[in-house]
Write a protein that holds these residues in place. Structure first.
Motif, mmCIF file in Angstrom:
data_model
loop_
_atom_site.group_PDB
_atom_site.id
_atom_site.type_symbol
_atom_site.label_atom_id
_atom_site.label_comp_id
_atom_site.label_asym_id
_atom_site.label_seq_id
_atom_site.Cartn_x
_atom_site.Cartn_y
_atom_site.Cartn_z
ATOM 1 N N GLY A 20 41.346 59.865 83.165
ATOM 2 C CA GLY A 20 40.609 60.996 83.725
ATOM 3 C C GLY A 20 41.420 62.279 83.690
ATOM 4 N N GLU A 21 42.703 62.175 83.979
ATOM 5 C CA GLU A 21 43.573 63.350 83.913
ATOM 6 C C GLU A 21 43.731 63.848 82.484
ATOM 7 O OE1 GLU A 21 46.980 61.677 85.767
ATOM 8 O OE2 GLU A 21 46.378 62.308 87.780
ATOM 9 N N LEU A 22 43.795 62.931 81.528
ATOM 10 C CA LEU A 22 43.880 63.318 80.120
ATOM 11 C C LEU A 22 42.603 64.040 79.693
ATOM 12 C CD1 LEU A 22 45.334 63.268 77.374
ATOM 13 C CD2 LEU A 22 44.258 61.060 76.964
ATOM 14 N N LEU A 23 41.450 63.537 80.119
ATOM 15 C CA LEU A 23 40.178 64.185 79.794
ATOM 16 C C LEU A 23 40.137 65.583 80.378
ATOM 17 C CD1 LEU A 23 37.326 64.128 78.627
ATOM 18 C CD2 LEU A 23 36.563 63.084 80.766
ATOM 19 N N TRP A 24 40.594 65.738 81.637
ATOM 20 C CA TRP A 24 40.598 67.054 82.258
ATOM 21 C C TRP A 24 41.517 68.006 81.490
ATOM 22 C CZ3 TRP A 24 44.082 70.459 84.234
ATOM 23 C CH2 TRP A 24 43.554 71.539 84.924
ATOM 24 N N THR A 25 42.661 67.520 81.035
ATOM 25 C CA THR A 25 43.596 68.344 80.278
ATOM 26 C C THR A 25 42.973 68.813 78.965
ATOM 27 O OG1 THR A 25 45.447 67.138 81.237
ATOM 28 C CG2 THR A 25 45.885 68.395 79.227
ATOM 29 N N ILE A 26 42.301 67.925 78.277
ATOM 30 C CA ILE A 26 41.637 68.292 77.025
ATOM 31 C C ILE A 26 40.540 69.320 77.281
ATOM 32 C CG2 ILE A 26 40.176 67.407 75.166
ATOM 33 C CD1 ILE A 26 41.830 64.787 75.367
ATOM 34 N N ALA A 28 40.421 71.459 79.764
ATOM 35 C CA ALA A 28 41.050 72.720 80.155
ATOM 36 C C ALA A 28 41.579 73.473 78.936
ATOM 37 C CB ALA A 28 42.177 72.459 81.144
ATOM 38 N N ILE A 29 42.185 72.756 78.003
ATOM 39 C CA ILE A 29 42.693 73.396 76.783
ATOM 40 C C ILE A 29 41.535 73.935 75.952
ATOM 41 C CG2 ILE A 29 43.857 72.954 74.580
ATOM 42 C CD1 ILE A 29 45.665 70.979 76.153
ATOM 43 N N GLY A 30 40.473 73.161 75.819
ATOM 44 C CA GLY A 30 39.301 73.615 75.070
ATOM 45 C C GLY A 30 38.641 74.826 75.706
ATOM 46 N N SER A 31 38.510 74.809 77.023
ATOM 47 C CA SER A 31 37.911 75.942 77.733
ATOM 48 C C SER A 31 38.760 77.190 77.585
ATOM 49 C CB SER A 31 37.753 75.610 79.220
ATOM 50 O OG SER A 31 36.921 74.495 79.389
ATOM 51 N N THR A 32 40.061 77.040 77.662
ATOM 52 C CA THR A 32 40.957 78.184 77.501
ATOM 53 C C THR A 32 40.850 78.754 76.091
ATOM 54 O OG1 THR A 32 42.470 77.242 79.115
ATOM 55 C CG2 THR A 32 43.349 78.941 77.662
ATOM 56 N N ALA A 33 40.787 77.896 75.103
ATOM 57 C CA ALA A 33 40.658 78.362 73.716
ATOM 58 C C ALA A 33 39.347 79.124 73.516
ATOM 59 C CB ALA A 33 40.746 77.183 72.748
#
Length: 79
Positions: A20-26, A28-33
């Motif tokens: 779940g934390e890995l999914l959130w990290t992905i 967050a990176i996608g949203s930032t991009a």
């Protein structure tokens, strides 16, 4: 995930983070991009408007289209 899959994932990461934390990290990176791309696009449209390369109507259309695309992509990333 099944308990065995979750345990294997945590074992593989050394119990540092969960799936779940890995999914959130992905996400967050996608949203930032996406956010940075739309910000750059709006800035370039404003700069082009300032130099007279595009009209005011074209600048607003670029802004609206980019914000719409950002909202759709962010909706898909979060869901």
């Amino acid at each position: 995930m099944k308990p065995a899959q979750s345990a294997a994932f945590q074992e593989g990461t050394g119990n540092v983070f969960t799936a779940g934390e890995l999914l959130w990290t992905i996400q967050a990176i996608g949203s930032t991009a996406v956010f940075l791309y739309v910000s750059w696009l709006c800035y370039r449209a404003y700069e082009d408007y300032g130099t007279g390369a595009i009209a005011a109507k074209d600048m607003v259309i670029v802004w609206l289209r980019s914000v719409f695309v950002m909202m759709v992509l962010l909706y898909l990333i979060v869901k």
